[in-house]
Design an enzyme around this catalytic site. Structure first.
Site, mmCIF file in Angstrom:
data_model
loop_
_atom_site.group_PDB
_atom_site.id
_atom_site.type_symbol
_atom_site.label_atom_id
_atom_site.label_comp_id
_atom_site.label_asym_id
_atom_site.label_seq_id
_atom_site.Cartn_x
_atom_site.Cartn_y
_atom_site.Cartn_z
ATOM 1 N N PHE A 60 -38.509 25.690 -28.689
ATOM 2 C CA PHE A 60 -39.130 26.962 -29.041
ATOM 3 C C PHE A 60 -38.748 28.005 -27.984
ATOM 4 C CE2 PHE A 60 -42.755 29.893 -29.462
ATOM 5 C CZ PHE A 60 -42.769 30.062 -30.832
ATOM 6 N N TYR A 104 -54.147 25.677 -31.838
ATOM 7 C CA TYR A 104 -54.373 26.491 -33.045
ATOM 8 C C TYR A 104 -53.485 26.071 -34.203
ATOM 9 C CZ TYR A 104 -50.479 28.871 -30.764
ATOM 10 O OH TYR A 104 -49.298 29.137 -30.131
ATOM 11 N N LYS A 105 -52.553 25.136 -33.954
ATOM 12 C CA LYS A 105 -51.701 24.640 -35.042
ATOM 13 C C LYS A 105 -52.425 23.473 -35.726
ATOM 14 C CE LYS A 105 -47.567 26.485 -32.856
ATOM 15 N NZ LYS A 105 -46.578 26.274 -31.795
ATOM 16 N N ASP A 114 -43.646 18.978 -24.521
ATOM 17 C CA ASP A 114 -44.438 19.951 -25.256
ATOM 18 C C ASP A 114 -44.845 19.315 -26.583
ATOM 19 O OD1 ASP A 114 -45.401 22.054 -26.808
ATOM 20 O OD2 ASP A 114 -44.152 23.534 -25.777
ATOM 21 N N ARG A 157 -40.028 26.758 -44.093
ATOM 22 C CA ARG A 157 -40.713 25.655 -43.417
ATOM 23 C C ARG A 157 -42.090 25.395 -44.051
ATOM 24 N NH1 ARG A 157 -42.560 26.091 -37.120
ATOM 25 N NH2 ARG A 157 -43.918 27.634 -38.040
HETATM 26 C C1 LIG Z 1 -46.235 27.535 -31.010
HETATM 27 C C2 LIG Z 1 -45.444 27.210 -29.798
HETATM 28 C C3 LIG Z 1 -45.581 27.953 -28.615
HETATM 29 C C4 LIG Z 1 -46.473 29.167 -28.571
HETATM 30 O O1 LIG Z 1 -46.936 29.429 -27.286
HETATM 31 P P1 LIG Z 1 -48.204 30.383 -27.081
HETATM 32 O O2 LIG Z 1 -48.171 30.707 -25.649
HETATM 33 O O3 LIG Z 1 -49.417 29.595 -27.500
HETATM 34 O O4 LIG Z 1 -48.041 31.570 -27.957
HETATM 35 C C5 LIG Z 1 -44.862 27.558 -27.502
HETATM 36 N N1 LIG Z 1 -44.039 26.487 -27.550
HETATM 37 C C6 LIG Z 1 -43.876 25.755 -28.670
HETATM 38 C C7 LIG Z 1 -42.968 24.580 -28.667
HETATM 39 C C8 LIG Z 1 -44.551 26.112 -29.834
HETATM 40 O O5 LIG Z 1 -44.369 25.424 -30.950
#
Ligand SMILES: *Cc1c(COP(=O)(O)O)cnc(C)c1O
Length: 397
Positions: free
Chosen positions: A113, A209-210, A184, A356
């Site tokens: 990400f 939140y996911k 992660d 997705r």
């Molecule tokens: C959703 C996601 C994020 C988002 O980070 P936030 O700081 O919570 O906005 C970061 N890394 C990955 C791999 C994600 O899927």
């Protein structure tokens, strides 16, 4: 056996739509409304400042962290909540780099990400003196491990394709070369069983939140392996990570174990929503969840491939190699997703061409998948995505 009919009743789902976007923002657990209201009225409203002690707010980041620990195979007492995932990535990475002095390379993959990569780039720039981020294709990570690498920073499940890394094998290979690991779990926690302790992961982070359904802006979590917990130095040395925050000592001393990874004041209202969501998670066996998730994803792939020749599978076909999402390539993916959403199936679009769909057994069942397939097949067959109204992009896709 987990009763998924019962868990489904506990979510407020958008009327009439099939919600296949719980991998981006989980839906509202109905009990979260009363739980947050209680925290506001009875705790904040009646107790005000004394809520920190009398309502247990101060300990909440650890208490809720322990509830998540079960889902990710972490030892109790080694997960704490706070901040956003990007911040937690930075924190874990900074600590891990410092524990491996003399090495300058952060290794990640090109499917990670962007925020994780940006955080690594920013940290490398701050540290200077040769620190750098190196990325390779997800399939090439194992071969790219060598003795120049300080830290392997990976997201277990690829946010775009759903491809899943083998955490245990990569962690073992990394350790054999003296490399520390930061995992992660953004698309793993609540999506599939994770065994951090069994894999001997060094650090792990993730958002709530996911798949964990705690609402927009809810805090992230961080895990530090017990063997590192008293050694890792927190790069973000905030007062709540201090050994004695209320001594107001002008000099920083890290708190005990995972407490040192706290930074500042935790978001109590959002933690209350997460705590309510965790009541549902307490009724879920992660192996039951995994089995059902693979059934739903396989059903979706078979249905789409049989009815939408325009779409090309972007996810691994073997369920064991996937997280809990399925993605398809389609040249007009953005417009097609807008048309799909308008027709009653919520998924999302990820540039450049990925449609997705997340599959969350807590509130998605086989009937929903069948309905989603039929709706998407209609959008593709009738080419409704060509309508002008589906071509404009909002800030969030
Ligand atoms: C959703 C996601 C994020 C988002 O980070 P936030 O700081 O919570 O906005 C970061 N890394 C990955 C791999 C994600 O899927």
């Amino acid at each position: 056996m987990t009763d998924f009919t019962a868990t489904k009743k506990q979510f407020a789902l958008p009327d009439g739509a099939v919600y296949l976007d719980g991998n981006s923002l989980g839906p509202l657990p109905k009990t979260a409304v009363a739980r947050v209201e209680k925290t506001m009225r009875e705790e904040w409203g009646r107790l005000a400042i004394s809520g920190w002690n009398r309502a247990g707010w101060f300990d909440m980041p650890r208490r809720v962290g322990d509830r998540i620990a079960r889902l990710i195979g972490a030892e109790p007492g080694h997960v704490v909540m706070g901040d956003t995932l990007s911040i937690k990535v930075y924190q874990a990475l900074a600590s891990a780099l410092e524990m491996n002095p003399g090495r300058k390379v952060i290794l990640s993959d090109t499917g990670n990400f962007p925020s994780d990569l940006y955080m690594a780039q920013g940290l490398a720039a701050t540290l200077g003196s040769g620190y750098r981020l190196k990325t390779v294709a997800p399939e090439a990570v194992a071969d790219a491990l060598d003795e120049s690498v300080a830290v392997l920073l990976l997201t277990e499940v690829d946010y775009r394709t759903g491809r899943k890394h083998d955490m245990a094998a990569l962690t073992r290979a990394a350790h054999d070369l003296g490399i520390l690991t930061v995992w992660d779990l953004a698309h793993s926690a609540g999506a599939l069983p994770v065994d951090l302790a069994g894999a001997r992961a060094d650090f792990a982070v993730g958002c709530t939140y996911k798949y964990l359904n705690s609402g927009p802006g809810a805090p992230a979590f961080i895990y530090v392996a017990p063997r590192h917990a008293e050694k890792a130095r927190p790069a973000l040395s905030g007062w709540l990570g201090h050994e004695a925050p209320f001594a107001f000592d002008p000099d920083y001393r890290p708190g005990r174990g995972i407490d040192r990874m706290r930074v500042g004041t935790p978001p109590i209202l959002q933690l209350a929503a997460l705590d309510a969501s965790m009541d549902i998670w307490d009724t879920v066996d992660m192996h039951d969840l995994r089995e059902k998730s693979i059934v739903l994803c396989d059903q979706f792939i078979a249905g789409i491939e049989a009815s939408c020749p325009q779409l090309r599978l972007a996810s691994p076909r073997d369920g064991r190699q996937r997280g809990s999402q399925v993605s398809f390539h389609f040249e007009h993916g953005f417009a097609a997703m807008q048309a799909t959403i308008a027709a009653g199936v919520t998924g999302d679009f990820r540039a450049p061409d990925i449609m997705r769909f997340g599959f969350t057994p807590l509130y998605i069942d086989e009937d929903d998948v069948a309905r989603a397939v039929a709706i998407i097949a209609g959008v593709m067959a009738n080419e409704t995505w060509k309508e002008p109204r589906f071509q404009t992009r909002a800030a969030v896709t």
